[in-house]
Write an enzyme that holds these catalytic residues in place. Structure first.
Site, PDB file in Angstrom:
ATOM      1  N   ARG A 182     -32.573  -5.724  21.211  1.00  0.00           N
ATOM      2  CA  ARG A 182     -31.742  -4.554  20.926  1.00  0.00           C
ATOM      3  C   ARG A 182     -32.204  -3.287  21.638  1.00  0.00           C
ATOM      4  NH1 ARG A 182     -31.142  -8.128  17.283  1.00  0.00           N
ATOM      5  NH2 ARG A 182     -33.355  -8.388  17.666  1.00  0.00           N
ATOM      6  N   THR A 183     -33.486  -2.971  21.507  1.00  0.00           N
ATOM      7  CA  THR A 183     -33.936  -1.655  21.979  1.00  0.00           C
ATOM      8  C   THR A 183     -33.796  -1.546  23.491  1.00  0.00           C
ATOM      9  OG1 THR A 183     -35.494  -1.692  20.149  1.00  0.00           O
ATOM     10  CG2 THR A 183     -35.807   0.026  21.796  1.00  0.00           C
TER      11      THR A 183
HETATM   12  N1   CP Z   1     -34.922  -3.461  16.048  1.00  0.00           N
HETATM   13  C1   CP Z   1     -35.572  -3.702  17.204  1.00  0.00           C
HETATM   14  O1   CP Z   1     -36.473  -2.928  17.630  1.00  0.00           O
HETATM   15  O2   CP Z   1     -35.168  -4.826  17.821  1.00  0.00           O
HETATM   16  P1   CP Z   1     -35.751  -5.395  19.183  1.00  0.00           P
HETATM   17  O3   CP Z   1     -37.191  -5.784  18.929  1.00  0.00           O
HETATM   18  O4   CP Z   1     -34.882  -6.562  19.535  1.00  0.00           O
HETATM   19  O5   CP Z   1     -35.696  -4.315  20.212  1.00  0.00           O
END
Ligand code: CP
Length: 344
Positions: free
Chosen positions: A53-54
């Site tokens: 996501r990030t």
């Molecule tokens: N929520 C979050 O930081 O997801 P990722 O680790 O996939 O970036």
């Protein structure tokens, strides 16, 4: 806002202004508009830990704003860190290639170390068990979008509260609001750190440590569930004791308020039963989607403060980008002119 290092740096008016911009970007992107506020700018994503996501939402945010992206997505293995280069040296060099650096690192405090030597803004995309301020901003944006307010809410934070950096950052941001109560529910292995509780107490925020999730869930306006982070435990035995203790399933969902909201920073690993997903209170995928707009707003703000963004409403093609070469009007092709300085 030169760097984004932790949630405590934000004031309530700053957060509210950021959400207004996020909302505008959300409407524009959903309306199919092509934006160019960061045309000609480059963002480096430097990730020493995995991410879906990030990293991807930051990259999508930059592209949606007309900017460009350079990336090292497995920096621990595929950057020169493997050859022994210090984080500080890497950041000094990357700052010469990019206008903003988004950094995820396994060590708490790494983003602050990077910012101390960086010539361009650094955004903390998660520093070990420390903080994840941009996640907390998008979590709060989700609360605004789902509940219409933050003041007066009862928020339950559940799961890995010790290593859960998103929990720490969100608790700090919630302390900007009025009449908040936070219930912390965790296995004994992963209690919320004393430094977080001390900060909340200083800010006059009411909180309690709880063990009975069913009772807490029944009262919650917002239930913020988190993953037990296997990778951060000192031993497998300790992880196995903590794992699976607090799971949100349809029977627990049945005890929750009809207007409650369920959030999770994701990824999940068993702590929310997929059978919950279809319930309208399950907002975690909407929450993740909103991260794009919050990160667009943050990038714009950071680069605007650094004199590197086009003003809202400007046409990129009528405003020269830094360092680009254009042909001066009436001079044909014989003479080129370098346009320097910051955009108007
Ligand atoms: N929520 C979050 O930081 O997801 P990722 O680790 O996939 O970036």
């Amino acid at each position: 806002m030169r760097h984004v290092l932790g949630a405590k740096q934000f004031t309530r008016p700053e957060v509210e202004a950021l959400f207004e911009t996020s909302r505008t970007f959300e409407e524009k992107v959903k309306g199919g508009q092509v934006l160019d506020r960061l045309r000609g700018r480059i963002m480096a994503t430097v990730f020493f830990e995995p991410s879906t996501r990030t990293r991807l939402s930051f990259e999508a945010a930059m592209l949606r704003l007309g900017g460009q992206v350079i990336s090292t997505e497995n920096a621990a293995q595929f950057s020169s860190a493997i050859k022994g280069e210090t984080l500080e040296d890497s950041i000094r060099v990357i700052g010469a290639y990019a206008d903003v650096i988004v950094l995820r690192h396994h060590e708490e405090g790494a983003a602050a170390r990077a910012a101390a030597v960086s010539s361009v803004p650094v955004i903390n995309a998660g520093d070990g068990p420390g903080e994840h301020p941009t996640q907390a901003l998008l979590d709060l944006y989700a609360i605004y979008r789902e509940k219409g307010r933050v003041d007066g809410l009862r928020v339950a934070m559940v799961g890995d509260l010790a290593y859960g950096r998103t929990v720490h950052s969100l608790a700090y941001l919630l302390s900007l609001f009025r009449d908040i109560h936070i219930d912390f529910v965790s296995p004994p292995e992963t209690p919320v750190p004393d430094r977080v509780l001390a900060y909340l107490a200083e800010r006059g925020i009411s909180w309690s440590r709880e063990t009975d999730l069913a009772r807490v869930a029944a009262q919650a306006d917002v239930l913020y569930q988190t993953r037990i982070q296997k990778e951060r435990f000192p031993s497998m035995e300790m992880y196995e004791r903590a794992y699976g203790r607090y799971v949100l399933d349809p029977s627990l969902l049945g005890r929750m308020r009809a207007d409650a909201v369920i959030l999770h920073p994701l990824p999940r690993a068993g702590e929310i039963d997929p059978a919950v997903d279809a319930d309208p209170r399950a907002a975690y995928f909407r929450q993740a989607a909103g991260g794009l707009y919050v990160r667009m707003a943050l990038l714009c703000q950071c680069l605007e403060d650094a004199g590197q963004a086009y003003p809202e409403g400007s046409e990129a093609l009528s405003v020269p980008a830094m360092g680009t070469i254009s042909i001066a009007e009436g001079e044909g092709t014989a003479k080129a002119q370098v346009k320097g300085g910051t955009p108007a």
